[in-house]
Design an enzyme around this catalytic site. Structure first.
Site, PDB file in Angstrom:
ATOM      1  N   ASP A 102       1.047  -1.233  -0.041  1.00  0.00           N
ATOM      2  CA  ASP A 102       0.071  -0.038  -0.041  1.00  0.00           C
ATOM      3  C   ASP A 102       1.018   1.187  -0.150  1.00  0.00           C
ATOM      4  OD1 ASP A 102      -2.553   1.114   0.435  1.00  0.00           O
ATOM      5  OD2 ASP A 102      -2.193   1.454   2.293  1.00  0.00           O
ATOM      6  N   PHE A 153     -10.455  -0.409  -0.507  1.00  0.00           N
ATOM      7  CA  PHE A 153      -9.776  -1.009   0.687  1.00  0.00           C
ATOM      8  C   PHE A 153     -10.591  -2.533   0.289  1.00  0.00           C
ATOM      9  CE2 PHE A 153      -9.744  -2.992   4.824  1.00  0.00           C
ATOM     10  CZ  PHE A 153      -8.518  -2.477   5.200  1.00  0.00           C
ATOM     11  N   VAL A 154      -9.622  -3.823   0.230  1.00  0.00           N
ATOM     12  CA  VAL A 154     -10.042  -4.927  -0.107  1.00  0.00           C
ATOM     13  C   VAL A 154     -10.103  -5.876   1.209  1.00  0.00           C
ATOM     14  CG1 VAL A 154      -9.609  -4.607  -2.639  1.00  0.00           C
ATOM     15  CG2 VAL A 154      -7.729  -5.539  -0.889  1.00  0.00           C
TER      16      VAL A 154
HETATM   17  P1  IMP Z   1       2.022  -0.412   3.695  1.00  0.00           P
HETATM   18  O1  IMP Z   1       2.843  -0.457   4.646  1.00  0.00           O
HETATM   19  O2  IMP Z   1       0.869   0.963   3.725  1.00  0.00           O
HETATM   20  O3  IMP Z   1       2.343  -0.834   2.394  1.00  0.00           O
HETATM   21  O4  IMP Z   1       0.632  -1.558   4.245  1.00  0.00           O
HETATM   22  C1  IMP Z   1       0.745  -2.795   4.077  1.00  0.00           C
HETATM   23  C2  IMP Z   1      -0.331  -3.470   5.102  1.00  0.00           C
HETATM   24  O5  IMP Z   1      -1.476  -2.631   5.289  1.00  0.00           O
HETATM   25  C3  IMP Z   1      -0.548  -4.721   4.338  1.00  0.00           C
HETATM   26  O6  IMP Z   1       0.046  -5.778   4.949  1.00  0.00           O
HETATM   27  C4  IMP Z   1      -2.072  -5.021   4.963  1.00  0.00           C
HETATM   28  O7  IMP Z   1      -2.036  -5.637   6.336  1.00  0.00           O
HETATM   29  C5  IMP Z   1      -2.516  -3.444   5.153  1.00  0.00           C
HETATM   30  N1  IMP Z   1      -3.317  -3.018   4.085  1.00  0.00           N
HETATM   31  C6  IMP Z   1      -3.293  -2.142   3.052  1.00  0.00           C
HETATM   32  N2  IMP Z   1      -4.073  -2.176   2.195  1.00  0.00           N
HETATM   33  C7  IMP Z   1      -5.271  -2.902   2.710  1.00  0.00           C
HETATM   34  C8  IMP Z   1      -6.484  -3.384   2.368  1.00  0.00           C
HETATM   35  O8  IMP Z   1      -7.043  -2.908   1.117  1.00  0.00           O
HETATM   36  N3  IMP Z   1      -7.111  -4.299   2.854  1.00  0.00           N
HETATM   37  C9  IMP Z   1      -6.670  -4.870   3.932  1.00  0.00           C
HETATM   38  N4  IMP Z   1      -5.305  -4.467   4.441  1.00  0.00           N
HETATM   39  C10 IMP Z   1      -4.623  -3.483   3.682  1.00  0.00           C
END
Ligand code: IMP
Ligand code: MG
Length: 181
Positions: A102, A153-154
């Protein structure tokens, strides 16, 4: 539970087909390398077990838990290790297996941290990628990426909202009223 899903983005069949391709690619790239496959709990667990069953080179498994969203739908940008690896990765070819990229904070932090422990190499296998959400200054690219998704959000197939929906066999988008309660 199914009534909370607005629409299915990736069906069971689509997920399995793509994961078979990813497993074949990793098997080719890692012939003779005995990789250590690191599962990032809890979101990656379904993807991890299916991916590993499609890899046909010798490998070892290990697990790590990091804090992510809690019960919110936006990342805080902070990464906390809740459970560390149980084996040494020194001189190992590591593949980090994660559900989704993300902002990219989690994986850029983990990549740096595991590199500092002397891994021979580190690559990323991620099921989903939301390129439009990458944080400024984060130039992370997954080496093995399943699917791209837009800015929504998925849930399902390991991914949660407030810890629920992980057991759905497909990936879908929640109805807006579920967030609003
Ligand atoms: P990042 O550090 O922002 O890249 O976040 C990664 C983490 O956020 C992932 O391992 C997920 O646990 C959570 N995450 C990000 N987007 C989603 C989503 O659309 N659905 C569920 N969890 C998400
Ligand atoms: Mg996660």
């Amino acid at each position: 539970m199914k009534n909370d899903i607005d629409r299915v983005l990736f069906s069971e069949e689509q997920l399995q087909r793509r994961i078979r391709e990813m497993g074949a690619e990793i098997s080719r790239d890692y012939a003779g390398k005995n990789p250590t496959m690191v599962c990032i709990l809890k979101g990656a667990v379904m993807f991890y077990t299916d991916l590993l069953r499609n890899i046909d080179v010798p490998l070892t498994m290990d697990f790590m838990a990091v804090s992510s969203y809690g019960n919110k739908t936006k990342s805080s940008g902070e990464v906390e290790i809740r459970k560390d690896l149980s084996t040494s990765i020194e001189n190992k070819h590591v593949i980090i297996v994660e559900d989704i990229v993300d902002s990219g904070f989690t994986l850029s932090y983990l990549t740096r941290m595991l590199a500092s422990r002397g891994a021979a190499s580190i690559k990323l296998a991620t099921l989903l990628d939301k390129p439009s959400r990458r944080a400024p200054g984060i130039t992370l690219k997954s080496d093995y990426s399943g699917f791209e998704v837009g800015d929504e959000f998925v849930v399902g197939y390991g991914l949660d909202y407030a810890e629920y929906y992980r057991n759905l066999p497909y990936i879908g988008v929640l109805k807006p009223e579920v967030y609003q309660g």
